[in-house]
Design a protein around this motif. Structure first.
Motif, PDB file in Angstrom:
ATOM      1  N   UNK A   1      20.231 -22.320  23.191  1.00  0.00           N
ATOM      2  CA  UNK A   1      21.491 -21.877  22.966  1.00  0.00           C
ATOM      3  C   UNK A   1      22.074 -21.532  24.403  1.00  0.00           C
ATOM      4  N   UNK A   2      23.297 -21.161  24.343  1.00  0.00           N
ATOM      5  CA  UNK A   2      23.867 -20.773  25.894  1.00  0.00           C
ATOM      6  C   UNK A   2      22.976 -19.739  26.536  1.00  0.00           C
ATOM      7  N   UNK A   3      22.748 -19.938  27.614  1.00  0.00           N
ATOM      8  CA  UNK A   3      22.174 -18.790  28.560  1.00  0.00           C
ATOM      9  C   UNK A   3      22.843 -17.502  28.515  1.00  0.00           C
ATOM     10  N   UNK A   4      21.787 -16.348  28.531  1.00  0.00           N
ATOM     11  CA  UNK A   4      22.420 -15.226  28.268  1.00  0.00           C
ATOM     12  C   UNK A   4      23.163 -14.775  29.565  1.00  0.00           C
ATOM     13  N   UNK A   5      22.415 -15.032  30.593  1.00  0.00           N
ATOM     14  CA  UNK A   5      22.902 -14.472  31.928  1.00  0.00           C
ATOM     15  C   UNK A   5      23.947 -15.477  32.880  1.00  0.00           C
ATOM     16  N   UNK A   6      24.925 -15.885  32.000  1.00  0.00           N
ATOM     17  CA  UNK A   6      25.844 -17.039  32.380  1.00  0.00           C
ATOM     18  C   UNK A   6      26.765 -16.190  33.429  1.00  0.00           C
ATOM     19  N   UNK A   7      27.048 -16.987  34.651  1.00  0.00           N
ATOM     20  CA  UNK A   7      27.971 -16.708  35.699  1.00  0.00           C
ATOM     21  C   UNK A   7      29.402 -16.980  35.057  1.00  0.00           C
ATOM     22  N   UNK A   8      29.903 -15.734  34.696  1.00  0.00           N
ATOM     23  CA  UNK A   8      31.419 -15.821  33.920  1.00  0.00           C
ATOM     24  C   UNK A   8      32.326 -16.257  34.929  1.00  0.00           C
ATOM     25  N   UNK A   9      32.345 -15.725  35.941  1.00  0.00           N
ATOM     26  CA  UNK A   9      33.556 -16.331  37.065  1.00  0.00           C
ATOM     27  C   UNK A   9      33.399 -17.765  37.452  1.00  0.00           C
ATOM     28  N   UNK A  10      32.066 -18.186  37.685  1.00  0.00           N
ATOM     29  CA  UNK A  10      31.797 -19.635  38.029  1.00  0.00           C
ATOM     30  C   UNK A  10      31.974 -20.681  36.703  1.00  0.00           C
ATOM     31  N   UNK A  11      31.856 -20.055  35.468  1.00  0.00           N
ATOM     32  CA  UNK A  11      32.112 -20.891  34.476  1.00  0.00           C
ATOM     33  C   UNK A  11      33.418 -21.074  34.272  1.00  0.00           C
TER      34      UNK A  11
ATOM     35  N   UNK B   1      28.007 -17.135  23.129  1.00  0.00           N
ATOM     36  CA  UNK B   1      27.549 -17.327  22.113  1.00  0.00           C
ATOM     37  C   UNK B   1      25.940 -17.178  21.774  1.00  0.00           C
ATOM     38  N   UNK B   2      25.207 -17.271  22.934  1.00  0.00           N
ATOM     39  CA  UNK B   2      23.723 -16.998  22.967  1.00  0.00           C
ATOM     40  C   UNK B   2      23.362 -15.333  22.836  1.00  0.00           C
ATOM     41  N   UNK B   3      24.396 -14.430  23.326  1.00  0.00           N
ATOM     42  CA  UNK B   3      23.900 -13.285  23.168  1.00  0.00           C
ATOM     43  C   UNK B   3      24.602 -12.838  21.845  1.00  0.00           C
ATOM     44  N   UNK B   4      25.283 -13.427  21.254  1.00  0.00           N
ATOM     45  CA  UNK B   4      25.759 -12.980  19.843  1.00  0.00           C
ATOM     46  C   UNK B   4      24.553 -13.418  18.746  1.00  0.00           C
ATOM     47  N   UNK B   5      24.075 -14.761  18.832  1.00  0.00           N
ATOM     48  CA  UNK B   5      23.201 -15.243  18.117  1.00  0.00           C
ATOM     49  C   UNK B   5      21.761 -14.500  18.130  1.00  0.00           C
TER      50      UNK B   5
END
Length: 359
Positions: free
Chosen positions: A133-143, A154-158
């Motif tokens: 899935x989507x990595x759990x520790x995504x860099x939200x600012x960079x995203x 999404x990954x955290x939710x799943x």
């Protein structure tokens, strides 16, 4: 002269030398890089690039042209036989396949943490689950700068859905998508092979998928399922669709869910869930509450702030529910497939066999 990356050719490993030799002779305008090999799956990915002037236009379908040339050359010389090959295709989380006009409940909303859980604290103890899935520790600012797409959570939710049903299970996360929900099939099959070989996963959850212009399965996903499907239970989301049945996209297959050997999961009582013969099971996927991003607003909900939990709908979460339920039942059932059969025959489990009928 700048180099333009055209993607990758995926080739049956025993015929890699043949393909590289012929490709080099047929297309001297392209560069074929060093292959990345997956011996477990008998596959190799060959990066393809083109040296072009900055102002030059490069046909985005170059890989399709290369494949067509290779197949014609081999068929003409080998009595119609061609080596198995395809291209590394883009792949997304299932939510990203929905169309904005039909999102509706597919937009995540802030929610409070669930007050209670019906799962036993040790449910699924000792069971090994891997989710891609989507990595759990995504860099939200960079995203995405100031706007965070909801798919970043999404990954955290799943994982929260799976863990809520089987808190005793060991859930490994192999990130294959970026914070925008994008990836490619090669990274997915590498992770799938590692889930079986290294994690020894008894269940693998794929709340991700892709569609193809010709409706044919990506070669790389088909090979991976053929090789690994006997060793682990592969669960995949069936995909979210337009509500209008006149839209062709509604009937397009979603890979890998549509592949034989994969458990394709739709959402029960949901208009967005595909009503197609290749769907195997239905599970809860509407207004599910699970873990999410903390202290952020999302692009889809710019006026609301999430504090670690959300309410969300989609076949991604139906697949996660089935995965978690199977993990919880597996210790008493003996195997993942036996656990799934037991759940489907147990009233009140929330998991039912899908029976397609034309309407």
């Amino acid at each position: 002269m700048p180099v333009q990356d055209l993607g990758g050719l995926v080739v049956d490993l025993p015929h890699l030398d043949l393909v590289l030799t012929v490709a080099g002779e047929l297309r001297q305008d392209l560069t074929f890089g060093r292959p990345d090999e997956l011996p477990d799956l008998r596959l190799a990915r060959v990066p393809v690039s083109a040296d072009v002037p900055e102002s030059a236009f490069v046909d985005p379908e170059q890989l399709d042209l290369v494949l067509a040339q290779l197949r014609r050359w081999c068929a003409a010389r080998f009595g119609g036989w061609t080596p198995e090959m395809g291209k590394d295709r883009p792949l997304e989380n299932i939510f990203a396949l929905g169309h904005p006009k039909s999102l509706g409940a597919l937009v995540a909303e802030p929610a409070d943490a669930p007050s209670t859980t019906s799962a036993l604290a040790n449910a699924g103890a000792g069971v090994r689950v891997t989710m891609l899935d989507v990595r759990l520790d995504v860099d939200l600012a960079a995203a995405s700068g100031a706007e965070v797409p909801q798919v970043a959570g999404h990954g955290r939710f799943v994982k929260g859905v799976i863990g809520g049903l089987a808190p005793g299970a060991h859930v490994s996360v192999r990130p294959v998508l970026d914070a925008g929900g994008r990836g490619n099939t090669w990274d997915v099959v590498r992770a799938l092979a590692a889930a079986v070989r290294e994690d020894q996963a008894q269940v693998v959850n794929l709340s991700i998928g892709c569609r193809t212009a010709d409706g044919e399965p990506p070669f790389v996903l088909r090979r991976a399922v053929e090789v690994l499907g006997e060793q682990t239970l592969i669960v995949a989301a069936a995909g979210n669709r337009w509500a209008d049945p006149a839209v062709a996209q509604r009937s397009q297959p979603t890979w890998p869910a549509t592949l034989p050997g994969v458990v394709a999961v739709g959402a029960a009582a949901a208009e967005f869930s595909p009503q197609l013969p290749w769907v195997d099971y239905l599970a809860p996927g509407v207004d599910i509450v699970s873990t999410f991003l903390s202290d952020v607003a999302t692009k889809e909900q710019p006026l609301a702030t999430f504090h670690g939990f959300a309410k969300w709908s989609g076949t991604s979460f139906a697949a996660a529910h089935l995965t978690g339920a199977v993990a919880a039942a597996l210790p008493s059932s003996g195997s993942a497939r036996a656990a799934l059969a037991d759940l489907a025959s147990t009233e009140g489990s929330g998991i039912t066999r899908y029976r397609w009928q034309e309407v």
